[in-house]
Design an enzyme around this catalytic site. Structure first.
Site, PDB file in Angstrom:
ATOM      1  N   LYS A 111      21.164 -27.503  37.189  1.00 18.62           N
ATOM      2  CA  LYS A 111      21.814 -28.495  36.416  1.00 18.62           C
ATOM      3  C   LYS A 111      20.811 -29.111  35.525  1.00 18.62           C
ATOM      4  O   LYS A 111      21.155 -29.619  34.175  1.00 18.62           O
ATOM      5  CB  LYS A 111      22.383 -29.681  37.093  1.00 18.62           C
ATOM      6  CG  LYS A 111      23.814 -29.179  37.833  1.00 18.62           C
ATOM      7  CD  LYS A 111      24.954 -29.096  36.847  1.00 18.62           C
ATOM      8  CE  LYS A 111      26.058 -28.531  37.671  1.00 18.62           C
ATOM      9  NZ  LYS A 111      27.025 -27.607  37.004  1.00 18.62           N
ATOM     10  N   LYS A 194      26.377 -13.268  37.842  1.00 15.35           N
ATOM     11  CA  LYS A 194      27.688 -13.558  38.482  1.00 15.35           C
ATOM     12  C   LYS A 194      28.862 -13.809  37.753  1.00 15.35           C
ATOM     13  O   LYS A 194      28.651 -14.452  36.578  1.00 15.35           O
ATOM     14  CB  LYS A 194      27.611 -14.435  39.508  1.00 15.35           C
ATOM     15  CG  LYS A 194      27.636 -15.955  39.112  1.00 15.35           C
ATOM     16  CD  LYS A 194      28.069 -16.928  40.111  1.00 15.35           C
ATOM     17  CE  LYS A 194      28.212 -18.194  39.668  1.00 15.35           C
ATOM     18  NZ  LYS A 194      29.101 -19.288  40.416  1.00 15.35           N
ATOM     19  N   LYS A 197      33.009 -19.520  35.639  1.00 19.78           N
ATOM     20  CA  LYS A 197      33.424 -20.234  34.493  1.00 19.78           C
ATOM     21  C   LYS A 197      32.314 -20.726  33.593  1.00 19.78           C
ATOM     22  O   LYS A 197      32.622 -20.221  32.208  1.00 19.78           O
ATOM     23  CB  LYS A 197      34.060 -21.639  35.192  1.00 19.78           C
ATOM     24  CG  LYS A 197      35.310 -21.456  35.683  1.00 19.78           C
ATOM     25  CD  LYS A 197      35.877 -22.467  36.418  1.00 19.78           C
ATOM     26  CE  LYS A 197      36.539 -22.388  37.929  1.00 19.78           C
ATOM     27  NZ  LYS A 197      35.750 -23.021  38.911  1.00 19.78           N
TER      28      LYS A 197
HETATM   29  P1  ADP Z   1      32.503 -21.358  39.117  1.00 19.81           P
HETATM   30  O1  ADP Z   1      31.177 -20.782  39.475  1.00 19.81           O
HETATM   31  O2  ADP Z   1      33.132 -20.195  38.424  1.00 19.81           O
HETATM   32  O3  ADP Z   1      32.259 -22.468  38.563  1.00 19.81           O
HETATM   33  P2  ADP Z   1      33.050 -22.619  41.513  1.00 19.81           P
HETATM   34  O4  ADP Z   1      31.578 -22.991  41.653  1.00 19.81           O
HETATM   35  O5  ADP Z   1      34.082 -23.591  41.354  1.00 19.81           O
HETATM   36  O6  ADP Z   1      33.355 -21.493  40.337  1.00 19.81           O
HETATM   37  O7  ADP Z   1      33.285 -21.882  42.850  1.00 19.81           O
HETATM   38  C1  ADP Z   1      34.354 -22.044  43.701  1.00 19.81           C
HETATM   39  C2  ADP Z   1      34.359 -21.002  44.953  1.00 19.81           C
HETATM   40  O8  ADP Z   1      34.272 -19.809  44.230  1.00 19.81           O
HETATM   41  C3  ADP Z   1      33.060 -20.992  45.755  1.00 19.81           C
HETATM   42  O9  ADP Z   1      33.207 -20.745  46.968  1.00 19.81           O
HETATM   43  C4  ADP Z   1      32.036 -20.182  45.026  1.00 19.81           C
HETATM   44  O10 ADP Z   1      31.054 -19.516  46.055  1.00 19.81           O
HETATM   45  C5  ADP Z   1      33.171 -18.865  44.769  1.00 19.81           C
HETATM   46  N1  ADP Z   1      32.418 -18.072  43.600  1.00 19.81           N
HETATM   47  C6  ADP Z   1      32.561 -18.644  42.175  1.00 19.81           C
HETATM   48  N2  ADP Z   1      31.875 -17.541  41.673  1.00 19.81           N
HETATM   49  C7  ADP Z   1      31.822 -16.469  42.561  1.00 19.81           C
HETATM   50  C8  ADP Z   1      31.278 -15.148  42.365  1.00 19.81           C
HETATM   51  N3  ADP Z   1      31.266 -14.507  40.880  1.00 19.81           N
HETATM   52  N4  ADP Z   1      31.271 -14.457  43.399  1.00 19.81           N
HETATM   53  C9  ADP Z   1      31.631 -14.807  44.675  1.00 19.81           C
HETATM   54  N5  ADP Z   1      32.022 -16.042  44.835  1.00 19.81           N
HETATM   55  C10 ADP Z   1      32.224 -17.039  43.614  1.00 19.81           C
END
Ligand code: ADP
Ligand code: TRP
Length: 329
Positions: A111, A194, A197
């Site tokens: 961040k 990965k 969002k």
């Molecule tokens: P983002 O990374 O899209 O902002 P979040 O951080 O809100 O998503 O993640 C919500 C949940 O989804 C968490 O448990 C996170 O580990 C899982 N998650 C998010 N992206 C991935 C990914 N590419 N592969 C596996 N798990 C993921």
């Protein structure tokens, strides 16, 4: 019976990474464990969402998770801010969380790199609040994706430290969970990293079939292997990784064999992958709109969820206060 807790920040639409990384595991456990799932709206405040949008984002996340398989009959589903006991626990745990260790957290460092203009104390204390979400119900398991591994390590560290300082065996060792396998990382289709969002490379559960096809067909590929069993470049490995998660094992083996004997046609593979993704996404997408439009149902779900979550949280806070020496007159 084991207790399972997981949550998600309401910061955008649900994508395949969220679904396969976290939610699917959670859904599989709903009938066999004491399950809590919450929308982490306190956590989303670290990035200062517009107050006008926050409620809609919470509603959207809730509707998408319900559509994707959360079952309010078996899981306690609630909004994090409906359980202020979490905030109290976070305050108490922060007394034993050291600024140095919080500053060393990978997500905090990221961040700082990405948003040097908004390094607030909420971001620094993010892992303490997350530990509180988990420990408020004394969770045994936390289904999350690989990117949350360090937060789970910190949760266990805070729990052990609390137990040691106060000479109790109160908080359990909460373990990340992925059905006995390594935690899942769903890669993006843009070549590296990965799916996420903030990465802007998501295939969303609300995406229409045509959009999914387009996104998959645009995935980065290369010229193809020139000799048998050639190691894969990252973009190709990523397409295979998604296929392994989404498609039938025979489909995956078929294309892997094609790759290994240099007969792979990425166009065919992508067409197959798009259809396999659509088979997962389309039924979920069809439920999202109906659920989102049903305000009465959504209110019932979160009110019932909050009441059940409070019962569990009140018990924890009674114990924690007493252990720390906060007693009624
Ligand atoms: P983002 O990374 O899209 O902002 P979040 O951080 O809100 O998503 O993640 C919500 C949940 O989804 C968490 O448990 C996170 O580990 C899982 N998650 C998010 N992206 C991935 C990914 N590419 N592969 C596996 N798990 C993921
Ligand atoms: N930090 C998690 C994420 O970004 C969301 C989250 C907050 C969470 N509290 C949690 C996940 C407790 C599991 C358990 O995805």
């Amino acid at each position: 019976m084991k207790t399972v807790v997981s949550g998600i920040r309401p910061t955008g639409q649900l994508h395949l990474g969220n679904y396969f990384g976290a939610l699917k595991n959670f859904v599989k456990m709903q009938n066999d464990a004491n399950c809590y799932f919450f929308i982490a709206d306190y956590h989303s405040l670290t990035t200062h969402p517009d107050p006008q949008n926050l409620h809609d984002n919470v509603k959207n996340a809730l509707a998408e998770y319900l559509a994707a398989g959360l079952d309010p009959q078996t899981t306690t589903i609630y909004i994090q801010s409906d359980l202020p006991q979490t905030a109290e626990l976070s305050l108490l745990l922060s007394m034993h969380a050291y600024v140095g260790e919080l500053e060393r957290t990978a997500s905090f460092k990221e961040k700082i790199r990405k948003h040097p203009d908004n390094i607030n104390a909420g971001l620094l204390c993010y892992p303490v609040l997350m530990a509180s979400d988990i420990l408020i119900h004394r969770a045994d398991f936390v289904p999350v994706g690989k990117d949350q591994e360090q937060h789970l390590e910190m949760t266990r560290k805070f729990a052990r430290r609390f137990n040691t300082i106060y000479g109790v065996e109160y908080f359990p060792e909460s373990m990340p969970y992925n059905f006995g396998q390594d935690l899942t990382k769903v890669p993006g289709l843009d070549g590296s990293g990965k799916m996420g969002k903030s990465e802007g490379n998501g295939i969303y559960l609300a995406d229409p079939d045509e959009v999914i096809r387009k996104k998959v067909m645009r995935a980065v590929t290369d010229q193809g292997p020139t000799e048998p069993n050639q190691p894969m470049a990252e973009p190709i490995a990523n397409i295979f990784a998604i296929m392994k998660i989404v498609s039938h094992p025979e489909t995956y083996d078929f294309y892997l064999a094609k790759y290994n004997n240099c007969e792979i046609r990425y166009g065919d593979m992508k067409k197959q992958l798009a259809e396999d993704i659509i088979a997962v996404v389309a039924p979920i997408r069809e439920r999202i709109a109906d659920i989102k439009a049903n305000d009465v149902y959504l209110r019932e779900v979160v009110e019932a969820g909050a009441a059940k979550a409070r019962a569990s949280a009140d018990e924890t806070m009674r114990n924690v206060r007493e252990i720390m020496g906060i007693k009624p007159f």
